[in-house]
Design an enzyme around this catalytic site. Sequence first.
Site, PDB file in Angstrom:
ATOM      1  CG  HIS A   1      -1.992   0.857   1.291  1.00 66.17           C
ATOM      2  ND1 HIS A   1      -3.298   0.519   0.816  1.00 66.17           N
ATOM      3  CD2 HIS A   1      -2.285   2.313   1.724  1.00 66.17           C
ATOM      4  CE1 HIS A   1      -3.984   1.531   1.018  1.00 66.17           C
ATOM      5  NE2 HIS A   1      -3.422   2.439   1.176  1.00 66.17           N
TER       6      HIS A   1
ATOM      7  CE  LYS B   1       7.769  12.584  -1.331  1.00 65.16           C
ATOM      8  NZ  LYS B   1       8.237  12.667   0.097  1.00 65.16           N
TER       9      LYS B   1
ATOM     10  CG  HIS C   1      -7.299   2.615   5.424  1.00 62.27           C
ATOM     11  ND1 HIS C   1      -6.050   2.232   4.737  1.00 62.27           N
ATOM     12  CD2 HIS C   1      -7.359   3.726   5.004  1.00 62.27           C
ATOM     13  CE1 HIS C   1      -5.545   3.420   4.111  1.00 62.27           C
ATOM     14  NE2 HIS C   1      -6.436   4.336   4.457  1.00 62.27           N
TER      15      HIS C   1
ATOM     16  CG  ASP D   1      -2.789   5.648   3.124  1.00 57.62           C
ATOM     17  OD1 ASP D   1      -3.510   6.076   3.942  1.00 57.62           O
ATOM     18  OD2 ASP D   1      -3.265   5.094   1.857  1.00 57.62           O
TER      19      ASP D   1
ATOM     20  NE  ARG E   1       3.478  22.912   5.868  1.00 57.81           N
ATOM     21  CZ  ARG E   1       4.290  22.444   4.765  1.00 57.81           C
ATOM     22  NH1 ARG E   1       3.302  21.899   3.768  1.00 57.81           N
ATOM     23  NH2 ARG E   1       5.437  22.226   4.664  1.00 57.81           N
TER      24      ARG E   1
ATOM     25  CG  ASN F   1      11.834  23.292   9.446  1.00 56.70           C
ATOM     26  OD1 ASN F   1      12.510  22.555   8.650  1.00 56.70           O
ATOM     27  ND2 ASN F   1      11.164  22.602  10.352  1.00 56.70           N
TER      28      ASN F   1
ATOM     29  CB  SER G   1      11.873  18.576   3.842  1.00 56.34           C
ATOM     30  OG  SER G   1      11.736  18.822   2.601  1.00 56.34           O
TER      31      SER G   1
HETATM   32 FE   LIG Z   1      -5.497   6.309   4.111  1.00 55.48          FE
END
Ligand SMILES: [Fe+2]
Length: 580
Positions: free
Chosen positions: A11, A37, A128, A345, A508, A538, A540
Amino acid sequence: MSVVLGLNTLHAGASAAVVIDGKPQVAIAEERLNRVKYYANFPRLAVRECLRIAGLDFRDLDVVAVGRDSSANRAKKIEYVLTHPSQLLNLMQLRTSRTALEDLKAEMARECEVDPAELRFKQHNVEHHLAHIASAYYISDWDHAAGFSADGSGDFVTCMFAECRGPEIEVKHRVYVPHSLGSLYTMVCQFIGYTKYGDEGKVMGLAPYGEPTYADVFGDMLTCTDDGLRLNPSYFLPFGSGQGLMINERGEMEIQRHYTDRMIQLFGRPREPYTELGRREFDLAFGVQQVFETGFMHLLRLLHARVPSERIAMAGGCVLNSVANGKVFDGTPFRETCIQPAAGDEGLALGAALYVSQAILKGGPRCPLDHAYLGPEYDEPTIQRELDARNVTYVRLERDALLQETADEIVKGNVVGWFQGRMEWGPRALGNRSIVVHPGLPNMKDVLNARIKRREWFRPFAPTVLAERQADVFEHSHPSPFMLHVYKIRPEWRERLVAVNHVDDTGRLQTVTRDQNPLYYDLIKAFEQRTGLPVVLNTSFNENEPIVCSPADAIECFVRTKMDVLAIGPFLCRKGDAAS
Ligand SMILES: [Fe+2]
């Protein structure tokens, strides 16, 4: 002692997590280790790394909890396929991955190259969305809250409501495929040329450049109902239970076409990726964000009517929409949010493990988590060895000198890689695998993009603010430790924080306390002493790739790009000094 390994496997966002006696010990997404990724096959490296860090052997595992239950909602799946016979193929694909999950011991033995006789664990599948909600609720210190999950779909459900009380989570309501806020967003992203899995965040950044030109069309796409929402099928292809997603041979996610010809009739041809953006794309982005927020707030108000708490624990891909999250306090009766840092996920591994540990095994006290530092860390000799191997020149500094010199570099407008401690869990860099720069210099955004990030011009960069100064700088004071809320920046700070002030005067933000991350907090404090700004920019630590995990990843990125400075463990490296 109960030892639970959580998995999100076969998944998108494959990942693993270890929970011992109810306490999260370690959690890692496979993409950080194999550098693919959103990797979507078995998380073999993450499993091994989680066990290594937790000091466990395969035979120590009592339970393996999987954030997916193919038997859940079976009646709804069958009903759907009977009314959409073209989706039979889709159901067969689901069955193939279900077979692999049904023989998890064999799968794990093969993938992790371990003797099957060592695997004595029991397997427990967690639906899930229940795993999503568990991932958020069990890291809070609340004993009662509303639970919410929404995404494209999982186990044939697109949204779940729950009541969380003590160690129990009681499911109150489900919204089923194909009526999905996540799929609605993905469809419009795809139409305007953002066709990769996970591109929704880009469109969220584009939205404030648009206007409500297409409000009528978006109003026609989505209807809010008493039991959730409905998508108008004339805009969406009936992609069925796989939600139009496929896993290719490299383990990457591919999105099948979501939009119907009606979209082309209304708007013309979809934009080709990487071509110029126009007014149409701005206004479509604006429209989808606006209709998303309408649906999101509607679902939250429906949930509140069923579970009248002021507290909400949230996860699922839709909860990565930090603009919507920032409006929850104005648009719903909820007053406190607890959002899982890995809201997508990959968070299912931790959620499934926590659910089994807390609700099934009653395996220990609740262990609230107010930070996301659950990944691997590397000791000084390891870092030094990697620096030497790459011929990078460095000085070793004591803690205070490292902070002072790094703050000086940020003040000068240099681009600083900041690699410290345990890697973050979830998609945001939160001060351990970050690039940190001055938030008040007008050219910083362009410098970052030209030298390293190469992101689309319209995407904002995010601020980290000292938690106790949040209310001075932002119009909301609810903390945002995982960079998952967007708030307005107060007028008097907008010019001073020009590099993190988005076109709609928002940011954000990540809030950080000294308890959460003492080193990063003290770095910002040192910067504040020099500039009066309790904020750094900041972003990544990566260059168009998964965020760096190991010292080798970080050093490679430092050498390859035009990053000026790297502070890695106690070592400070300056580009001008480096042999490379
Ligand atoms: Fe999900």
